[in-house]
Design an enzyme around this catalytic site. Sequence first.
Site, PDB file in Angstrom:
ATOM      1  N   SER A  57     -45.081 -62.364   9.988  1.00 48.65           N
ATOM      2  CA  SER A  57     -44.125 -62.412   8.871  1.00 48.65           C
ATOM      3  C   SER A  57     -44.904 -62.346   7.561  1.00 48.65           C
ATOM      4  CB  SER A  57     -43.339 -63.727   8.911  1.00 48.65           C
ATOM      5  OG  SER A  57     -42.617 -63.900   7.702  1.00 48.65           O
ATOM      6  N   TYR A  89     -43.287 -72.737   9.856  1.00 46.63           N
ATOM      7  CA  TYR A  89     -43.077 -71.338  10.259  1.00 46.63           C
ATOM      8  C   TYR A  89     -44.240 -70.468   9.767  1.00 46.63           C
ATOM      9  CZ  TYR A  89     -40.815 -66.717  10.377  1.00 46.63           C
ATOM     10  OH  TYR A  89     -40.524 -65.400  10.599  1.00 46.63           O
ATOM     11  N   LYS A 125     -47.117 -68.117  11.822  1.00 43.69           N
ATOM     12  CA  LYS A 125     -47.356 -66.690  11.591  1.00 43.69           C
ATOM     13  C   LYS A 125     -48.807 -66.451  11.153  1.00 43.69           C
ATOM     14  CE  LYS A 125     -43.229 -65.447  12.762  1.00 43.69           C
ATOM     15  NZ  LYS A 125     -42.997 -64.694  13.997  1.00 43.69           N
TER      16      LYS A 125
HETATM   17  N1  LIG Z   1     -35.280 -61.717  10.157  1.00 41.87           N
HETATM   18  C1  LIG Z   1     -36.230 -61.841   9.232  1.00 41.87           C
HETATM   19  O1  LIG Z   1     -35.940 -61.849   8.022  1.00 41.87           O
HETATM   20  C2  LIG Z   1     -37.672 -61.918   9.647  1.00 41.87           C
HETATM   21  C3  LIG Z   1     -38.654 -61.818   8.655  1.00 41.87           C
HETATM   22  C4  LIG Z   1     -39.985 -61.882   9.024  1.00 41.87           C
HETATM   23  C5  LIG Z   1     -40.324 -62.030  10.344  1.00 41.87           C
HETATM   24  N2  LIG Z   1     -39.356 -62.145  11.299  1.00 41.87           N
HETATM   25  C6  LIG Z   1     -39.782 -62.294  12.678  1.00 41.87           C
HETATM   26  O2  LIG Z   1     -39.171 -61.296  13.455  1.00 41.87           O
HETATM   27  C7  LIG Z   1     -39.046 -61.738  14.798  1.00 41.87           C
HETATM   28  C8  LIG Z   1     -37.631 -61.502  15.280  1.00 41.87           C
HETATM   29  O3  LIG Z   1     -36.797 -62.385  14.561  1.00 41.87           O
HETATM   30  P1  LIG Z   1     -35.275 -62.087  14.255  1.00 41.87           P
HETATM   31  O4  LIG Z   1     -35.123 -61.954  12.809  1.00 41.87           O
HETATM   32  O5  LIG Z   1     -34.775 -61.011  15.154  1.00 41.87           O
HETATM   33  O6  LIG Z   1     -34.681 -63.515  14.636  1.00 41.87           O
HETATM   34  P2  LIG Z   1     -33.472 -63.891  15.584  1.00 41.87           P
HETATM   35  O7  LIG Z   1     -32.350 -63.015  15.295  1.00 41.87           O
HETATM   36  O8  LIG Z   1     -33.303 -65.366  15.419  1.00 41.87           O
HETATM   37  O9  LIG Z   1     -34.071 -63.563  17.002  1.00 41.87           O
HETATM   38  C9  LIG Z   1     -35.100 -64.345  17.537  1.00 41.87           C
HETATM   39  C10 LIG Z   1     -35.359 -63.902  18.941  1.00 41.87           C
HETATM   40  O10 LIG Z   1     -36.310 -64.786  19.539  1.00 41.87           O
HETATM   41  C11 LIG Z   1     -35.774 -65.215  20.792  1.00 41.87           C
HETATM   42  N3  LIG Z   1     -36.195 -66.569  21.129  1.00 41.87           N
HETATM   43  C12 LIG Z   1     -36.159 -67.650  20.333  1.00 41.87           C
HETATM   44  N4  LIG Z   1     -36.575 -68.731  21.023  1.00 41.87           N
HETATM   45  C13 LIG Z   1     -36.840 -68.312  22.278  1.00 41.87           C
HETATM   46  C14 LIG Z   1     -37.279 -68.971  23.464  1.00 41.87           C
HETATM   47  N5  LIG Z   1     -37.526 -70.287  23.493  1.00 41.87           N
HETATM   48  N6  LIG Z   1     -37.445 -68.222  24.570  1.00 41.87           N
HETATM   49  C15 LIG Z   1     -37.208 -66.892  24.554  1.00 41.87           C
HETATM   50  N7  LIG Z   1     -36.774 -66.216  23.485  1.00 41.87           N
HETATM   51  C16 LIG Z   1     -36.602 -66.929  22.354  1.00 41.87           C
HETATM   52  C17 LIG Z   1     -34.270 -65.196  20.593  1.00 41.87           C
HETATM   53  O11 LIG Z   1     -33.647 -65.172  21.844  1.00 41.87           O
HETATM   54  P3  LIG Z   1     -32.102 -65.580  21.979  1.00 41.87           P
HETATM   55  O12 LIG Z   1     -31.368 -64.373  21.494  1.00 41.87           O
HETATM   56  O13 LIG Z   1     -31.963 -65.857  23.429  1.00 41.87           O
HETATM   57  O14 LIG Z   1     -31.892 -66.766  21.091  1.00 41.87           O
HETATM   58  C18 LIG Z   1     -34.099 -63.916  19.793  1.00 41.87           C
HETATM   59  O15 LIG Z   1     -34.111 -62.780  20.642  1.00 41.87           O
HETATM   60  C19 LIG Z   1     -39.459 -63.219  14.794  1.00 41.87           C
HETATM   61  O16 LIG Z   1     -40.793 -63.346  15.236  1.00 41.87           O
HETATM   62  C20 LIG Z   1     -39.356 -63.598  13.314  1.00 41.87           C
HETATM   63  O17 LIG Z   1     -40.194 -64.675  12.987  1.00 41.87           O
HETATM   64  C21 LIG Z   1     -38.030 -62.082  10.979  1.00 41.87           C
END
Ligand SMILES: NC(=O)c1ccc[n+]([C@@H]2O[C@H](COP(=O)([O-])OP(=O)(O)OC[C@H]3O[C@@H](n4cnc5c(N)ncnc54)[C@H](OP(=O)(O)O)[C@@H]3O)[C@@H](O)[C@H]2O)c1
Length: 225
Positions: free
Chosen positions: A119, A132, A136
């Site tokens: 991130s 968090y 990262k």
């Molecule tokens: N969205 C942003 O603005 C943003 C910005 C920077 C970085 N990121 C990074 O991008 C990545 C994807 O995030 P996102 O935005 O798509 O978030 P999200 O919508 O909350 O999705 C998170 C994913 O992680 C899975 N997960 C969480 N805990 C888990 C566990 N204990 N076991 C297995 N799977 C688990 C969730 O599975 P479930 O669907 O089963 O809950 C979901 O598929 C993350 O690493 C996040 O830190 C996101």
Amino acid sequence: LALSGKRDLILHGRDATRLASVRRRCQHPERHREWTAGLADPAAAGESLSDFLRSSGLRVAHFVHCAGVASVEPIRHADPSHVAATFKVNVLSAAAIVKALLDADPLRESLRSILLVSSAASLRGENGVAVYSATKGALDALVRSLAVELAPQIRVNALLPAIVRTPMSQATLDNPAMQDVLARKYPLGTGETADLAGVTEMLTSESSRWTTGSLWTVDGGRTLF
Ligand SMILES: NC(=O)c1ccc[n+]([C@@H]2O[C@H](COP(=O)([O-])OP(=O)(O)OC[C@H]3O[C@@H](n4cnc5c(N)ncnc54)[C@H](OP(=O)(O)O)[C@@H]3O)[C@@H](O)[C@H]2O)c1
């Protein structure tokens, strides 16, 4: 990745029903497989992947670690068990999966690239995201050392998005009080998941064959400020 039509994917999730539905919505669903496992226990996740690869006979060429959890709270409110749980999902599961992939490919004949979704929060200070951001930052460090350890056969890079519309960021993006702040901080506006697909495709293909140990910021210009 499915849209390119060139990939046979192993899709990962912890909810088998939702995972199957994602696969059905992919281009060429018959080409893709599902691996269901939680990541809260990294060692168990690694074992589950080893079993899956052994029983399916599949080999993995590219690995993207995307799962992550985030919470916004000042460090004085952070519960130590919650901090540990965040590190397990965000960092330790990535390390356990890499180990399982290497164990399944001891001669490094299959695995070509690893991409860990970090991130932009790892690069700069913000209120309420210390834990968090620390996870990262740990991923970024993991990438640099793995890139050295696994060269030349396997390239290892990190993707550092800033805010992208997903369930994780929905509350922030939909908060009326945040609209001015986001408009000021994002020269190209906030992101959509499609904005990350091209760079993910590139970093997990031969197009980036001379790229390893890099931290790829894809952030609409957020880290310029
Ligand atoms: N969205 C942003 O603005 C943003 C910005 C920077 C970085 N990121 C990074 O991008 C990545 C994807 O995030 P996102 O935005 O798509 O978030 P999200 O919508 O909350 O999705 C998170 C994913 O992680 C899975 N997960 C969480 N805990 C888990 C566990 N204990 N076991 C297995 N799977 C688990 C969730 O599975 P479930 O669907 O089963 O809950 C979901 O598929 C993350 O690493 C996040 O830190 C996101």
